[in-house]
Design a protein around this motif. Structure first.
Motif, PDB file in Angstrom:
ATOM      1  N   THR A  37       0.811  -1.216   0.000  1.00  0.00           N
ATOM      2  CA  THR A  37       0.000   0.000   0.000  1.00  0.00           C
ATOM      3  C   THR A  37       0.843   1.263   0.000  1.00  0.00           C
ATOM      4  O   THR A  37       0.362   2.331  -0.389  1.00  0.00           O
ATOM      5  CB  THR A  37      -0.942   0.011   1.206  1.00  0.00           C
ATOM      6  OG1 THR A  37      -0.159  -0.147   2.407  1.00  0.00           O
ATOM      7  CG2 THR A  37      -1.956  -1.122   1.114  1.00  0.00           C
ATOM      8  N   VAL A  38       2.102   1.150   0.425  1.00  0.00           N
ATOM      9  CA  VAL A  38       2.985   2.318   0.484  1.00  0.00           C
ATOM     10  C   VAL A  38       3.976   2.329  -0.675  1.00  0.00           C
ATOM     11  O   VAL A  38       4.138   3.336  -1.368  1.00  0.00           O
ATOM     12  CB  VAL A  38       3.743   2.368   1.822  1.00  0.00           C
ATOM     13  CG1 VAL A  38       4.725   3.543   1.846  1.00  0.00           C
ATOM     14  CG2 VAL A  38       2.764   2.469   2.994  1.00  0.00           C
ATOM     15  N   GLN A  39       4.634   1.205  -0.917  1.00  0.00           N
ATOM     16  CA  GLN A  39       5.716   1.152  -1.904  1.00  0.00           C
ATOM     17  C   GLN A  39       5.268   0.705  -3.290  1.00  0.00           C
ATOM     18  O   GLN A  39       6.060   0.724  -4.229  1.00  0.00           O
ATOM     19  CB  GLN A  39       6.819   0.212  -1.394  1.00  0.00           C
ATOM     20  CG  GLN A  39       7.407   0.619  -0.054  1.00  0.00           C
ATOM     21  CD  GLN A  39       8.505  -0.322   0.391  1.00  0.00           C
ATOM     22  OE1 GLN A  39       9.599  -0.348  -0.191  1.00  0.00           O
ATOM     23  NE2 GLN A  39       8.223  -1.122   1.412  1.00  0.00           N
ATOM     24  N   GLY A  40       4.029   0.296  -3.421  1.00  0.00           N
ATOM     25  CA  GLY A  40       3.561  -0.155  -4.723  1.00  0.00           C
ATOM     26  C   GLY A  40       3.922  -1.608  -4.979  1.00  0.00           C
ATOM     27  O   GLY A  40       4.042  -2.416  -4.054  1.00  0.00           O
TER      28      GLY A  40
END
Length: 219
Positions: free
Chosen positions: A160-163
């Motif tokens: 969800t943060v780094q893809g």
């Protein structure tokens, strides 16, 4: 006794679309990649007893290698408002994977991520591609990291943060195994097909199965 009945047909009426090459079905939505001089991509929705073409559009994110028959698209997999699509790019003549997401207002698809094929693969991601939940499975049958054309399955997971991040690479076979030409996944068990190869010209079909462990990965 249960039977299958014909629900409908779709004809390639778009100019330059001669026949369907790749399909992905998700509920009542269908994407069709047609062979043609422009590599036509069409989306359909099943409603009122028939398949209707939508206004959704998707374009190439990189120049495509060649023209005409060279525009055979690679595999496609669609789930909800996200799809992964493979085609041969002009920069290195290899099959590269692109992840697209759909804008719910404009119905246009835009690129979210791209996965370059491994350096040791002459053709790239020519095997099955699967998008399931937060994972993408890409087959690279001629991957040579574990022997000449041993094959490999590249697994990406969306954070969800780094893809999208590479989670693991599975190389179950040795030289000429062409592993991951076909891939199946049911949410728990992963299955890869290939060859139990004795040489480049001999061997028999082989299937490898995996389960995912949060600590050990795919085993």
């Amino acid at each position: 006794q249960e039977t299958w009945e014909l629900q409908g047909t779709i004809e390639g009426g778009t100019t330059g679309a001669s026949r369907p090459v790749r399909l992905s079905l998700d509920g009542d939505r269908l994407v069709v990649m047609w062979l043609g001089s422009s590599g036509v991509r069409e989306f359909y929705h099943y409603a009122d007893g028939k398949w209707c073409r939508t206004n959704e559009t998707i374009g190439y994110s990189e120049p495509v290698q060649g023209g005409g028959s060279s525009l055979y698209p690679g595999n496609v997999s669609m789930r909800g408002d996200r799809l992964v699509w493979i085609y041969r790019v002009a920069s290195n003549n290899k099959h590269k994977a692109f992840v697209h997401v759909k804008n719910p207002t404009t119905e246009a698809w835009s690129m979210e991520a791209a996965f370059s094929p491994p350096a040791g693969s002459p053709a790239g991601f020519t095997g099955t591609c699967l998008l399931e939940g937060d994972r993408i499975f890409l087959g690279c049958p001629d991957d040579s990291s574990n022997g000449t054309s041993a094959g490999a399955c590249y697994i990406y997971r969306r954070d969800t943060v780094q893809g999208w991040l590479l989670e693991q690479v599975l190389t179950p076979g040795g030289s000429y195994s062409n592993a991951a030409r076909n891939i199946a996944y049911d949410g728990a068990r992963l299955v890869l097909s290939g060859i139990d190869a004795a040489s480049a010209t001999s061997g028999k079909a082989k299937v490898w199965t995996y389960l995912h462990d949060e600590q050990a990965g795919w085993v």
